[in-house]
Write an enzyme that holds these catalytic residues in place. Structure first.
Site, PDB file in Angstrom:
ATOM      1  N   GLU A 173       0.824  -1.223   0.000  1.00 35.98           N
ATOM      2  CA  GLU A 173       0.000   0.000   0.000  1.00 35.98           C
ATOM      3  C   GLU A 173       0.855   1.269   0.000  1.00 35.98           C
ATOM      4  O   GLU A 173       0.666   2.177   0.824  1.00 35.98           O
ATOM      5  CB  GLU A 173      -0.962  -0.004   1.190  1.00 35.98           C
ATOM      6  CG  GLU A 173      -1.974  -1.123   1.100  1.00 35.98           C
ATOM      7  CD  GLU A 173      -3.109  -1.046   2.122  1.00 35.98           C
ATOM      8  OE1 GLU A 173      -3.025  -0.250   3.062  1.00 35.98           O
ATOM      9  OE2 GLU A 173      -4.088  -1.804   1.950  1.00 35.98           O
ATOM     10  N   GLU A 292      -5.541  -8.473  -0.506  1.00 38.52           N
ATOM     11  CA  GLU A 292      -6.269  -8.186   0.751  1.00 38.52           C
ATOM     12  C   GLU A 292      -7.719  -7.953   0.393  1.00 38.52           C
ATOM     13  O   GLU A 292      -8.020  -7.007  -0.371  1.00 38.52           O
ATOM     14  CB  GLU A 292      -5.712  -6.946   1.467  1.00 38.52           C
ATOM     15  CG  GLU A 292      -4.384  -7.158   2.146  1.00 38.52           C
ATOM     16  CD  GLU A 292      -3.938  -5.952   2.975  1.00 38.52           C
ATOM     17  OE1 GLU A 292      -4.805  -5.297   3.590  1.00 38.52           O
ATOM     18  OE2 GLU A 292      -2.732  -5.680   2.976  1.00 38.52           O
TER      19      GLU A 292
HETATM   20  O1  AHR Z   1      -5.083  -6.102   6.856  1.00 36.84           O
HETATM   21  C1  AHR Z   1      -4.960  -5.014   7.715  1.00 36.84           C
HETATM   22  C2  AHR Z   1      -4.280  -3.823   7.048  1.00 36.84           C
HETATM   23  O2  AHR Z   1      -5.101  -3.325   6.034  1.00 36.84           O
HETATM   24  C3  AHR Z   1      -2.975  -4.132   6.345  1.00 36.84           C
HETATM   25  O3  AHR Z   1      -1.889  -4.061   7.211  1.00 36.84           O
HETATM   26  C4  AHR Z   1      -2.892  -3.032   5.328  1.00 36.84           C
HETATM   27  O4  AHR Z   1      -2.178  -3.412   4.195  1.00 36.84           O
HETATM   28  C5  AHR Z   1      -4.330  -2.692   5.028  1.00 36.84           C
HETATM   29  O5  AHR Z   1      -4.557  -1.335   5.060  1.00 36.84           O
END
Ligand code: AHR
Length: 497
Positions: A173, A292
């Site tokens: 990110e 994610e």
């Molecule tokens: O999954 C939790 C968090 O969400 C992770 O660390 C990050 O990559 C995202 O913003």
């Protein structure tokens, strides 16, 4: 009664699923590692301190790949802190989550754990505070046979055989201001390019994942993908996507339609990849790593003690409504299996996770474990193109939302046709599947998750939200017919006679 018709043909496919779309994620965050997968002294812990009760649940879900060690954590992580004799490893302030990192679990422990969990690693490198050389050195440490400084260091640490880690994430990110070492797209594109280049020169067999936008709502979305890809194209193989959806309270219909957002997000990222491919006249296609995704909101605002070790943070307790959206999101990933090759339900244990544990106590299945595990177990094969018609609804953010979200997967090896269908309406829905080329297939299973209050959760002491068996669908002259219960997740399996 509402109706849905699915028309498929054996010959018309979207593509073959990559098993890695059923991946997940373990970050050094809260109790994901410490108290989650790793708890020396726990009654079920093995000789390495790995909780075998948790390992059993992970194996049941057939999790093929696990992203590690972050997440936001990786952007401040020095991998050297987590290797070598445990007694020499430093305790560090962990800035992403405001905790103390004991470093008693690191790269080698993770690789050992992966073997026991039957999964591959999706290893992330630090491109926040870390350098291209740090990342390259980690590849050498993990993957080089021996005879060099870092590979010999691994051997000295007790790991003679290289770990052979195939897939590597180039940071996490990096478009987000909350990220340590946040960068502009141009800054990141250059760093990612040079880092991936050195990593691949160190081990040409690896593949790399470029950071895409941290969510579709980022103002830089689109430009980020085009710029970063333009700069790093020749050295990357995938681009990442992340999304989390939150809170069905107050607008359940809108919440259940969020999978349409995910679908449009995927299609936009494919467009960005193909735009850069066209611009470069490249033969190479960049695929997607949706590394994610989940529902995330239940735990927001839960207080914890700053700088404590493995605090209870982000411990969402999922409910039945989440089963339906997670089911729809899995269907979306499957429908795009021609381009989505990796996906990670974030995360795996305790932290926004399908599996929960008590320190020193039980491990149990959250509600969302069920659609995830069942789709992972049975949703592998050729995804079929489908012409779906049926009742629809409009809601605050979306129009023409199909009441029934579905996907059909043909598993040639098992000679099985599997239909995943989520009825997100409060009314029953008569489902008809016209399946050309499957005339000699008969229904053998209809698994359903239905009949629960939307707020119902599974806890350490009671797990009411469970799959059940429904009556088998009928074969009529119209096709395969069954009534889908209101608000239900369904898996219908047909096998060759
Ligand atoms: O999954 C939790 C968090 O969400 C992770 O660390 C990050 O990559 C995202 O913003």
């Amino acid at each position: 009664m509402n109706k849905t018709n699915i028309l498929i043909d054996h010959n018309f496919t979207v593509g073959k699923t990559d098993d890695r779309i059923y991946g997940s994620f373990i970050e050094h965050l809260g109790r994901a590692v410490y108290g989650g997968i790793f708890e020396p002294g726990h009654p079920t812990a093995d000789e390495d301190g790995f909780r075998t009760d948790v390992l059993d649940l992970i194996k049941e879900a057939k999790v093929p790949i696990v992203r590690y060690p972050g997440g936001n954590f990786v952007s401040g992580y020095n991998w050297r802190d987590g290797v070598g004799p445990v007694e020499n490893r430093p305790r560090r302030l962990e800035l992403a989550w405001g905790s103390t990192e004991p470093n008693t679990f690191g790269t080698n422990e993770f690789m050992k754990w992966c073997k026991k969990a039957d999964c591959a690693p999706l290893m992330a490198v630090n491109l926040g505070t870390g350098t291209a050389e740090d990342a390259r050195a980690l590849v050498e440490y993990c993957n080089h046979k021996g005879g060099t400084y870092y590979s010999d260091l691994r051997i000295a640490h007790g790991y003679k055989e290289p770990h052979k880690i195939k897939t590597w994430c180039l940071g996490n990110e990096m478009d987000g201001p909350w990220q340590m070492g946040h960068k502009t797209a141009a800054e990141y594109g250059r760093v990612a390019c040079e880092t991936a280049k050195l990593m691949k020169w160190t081990d040409p067999s690896i593949e790399t994942v470029l950071c895409g936008s941290s969510n579709w709502g980022m103002r830089s979305f689109g430009d980020w993908e085009a710029t970063a890809l333009d700069l790093a194209y020749d050295h990357v193989d995938y681009i990442s996507l992340h999304t989390y959806y939150g809170d069905h309270h107050g607008d359940l219909k809108n919440f259940l339609a969020k999978s349409m957002d995910m679908e449009a997000f995927i299609e936009s990222v494919i467009a960005a990849c193909d735009f850069v491919k066209g611009k470069k006249h490249s033969k190479k296609t960049i695929n997607l790593s949706f590394d994610e995704w989940n529902v995330w909101y239940h735990s927001n605002g839960t207080p914890f003690e700053k700088w404590s070790v493995s605090p209870h943070i982000l411990e969402d307790v999922y409910d039945f409504a989440d089963v339906l959206l997670v089911g729809c999101m899995l269907n979306v990933l499957l429908r795009h299996c021609d381009r989505v090759k990796i996906a990670c339900l974030a995360q795996l244990v305790n932290v926004i996770a399908p599996i929960m544990t008590d320190n020193g106590g039980n491990a149990w299945k959250q509600t969302i474990f069920h659609p995830y595990a069942l789709t992972s177990q049975f949703g592998r094969g050729e995804v079929l193109q489908a012409k779906v018609t049926g009742s629809k609804y409009d809601c605050r953010e979306y129009t023409d939302v199909l009441d029934v979200d579905s996907v059909c997967v043909y598993n040639e090896e098992k000679q099985e046709l599997v239909i995943f269908a989520v009825n997100r309406s409060e009314e029953e829905n008569l489902l008809t599947v016209q399946a050309g080329g499957f005339e000699d297939f008969v229904p053998v299973d209809h698994t359903v998750i239905a009949g629960f209050a939307t707020d119902l959760t599974n806890t350490a002491t009671a797990q009411p939200v469970q799959p059940a068996q429904a009556a088998l669908p009928q074969k009529t002259e119209k096709g395969i017919e069954t009534v889908l219960r209101s608000m239900s997740w369904n898996m219908i399996r047909l096998a060759k006679k």
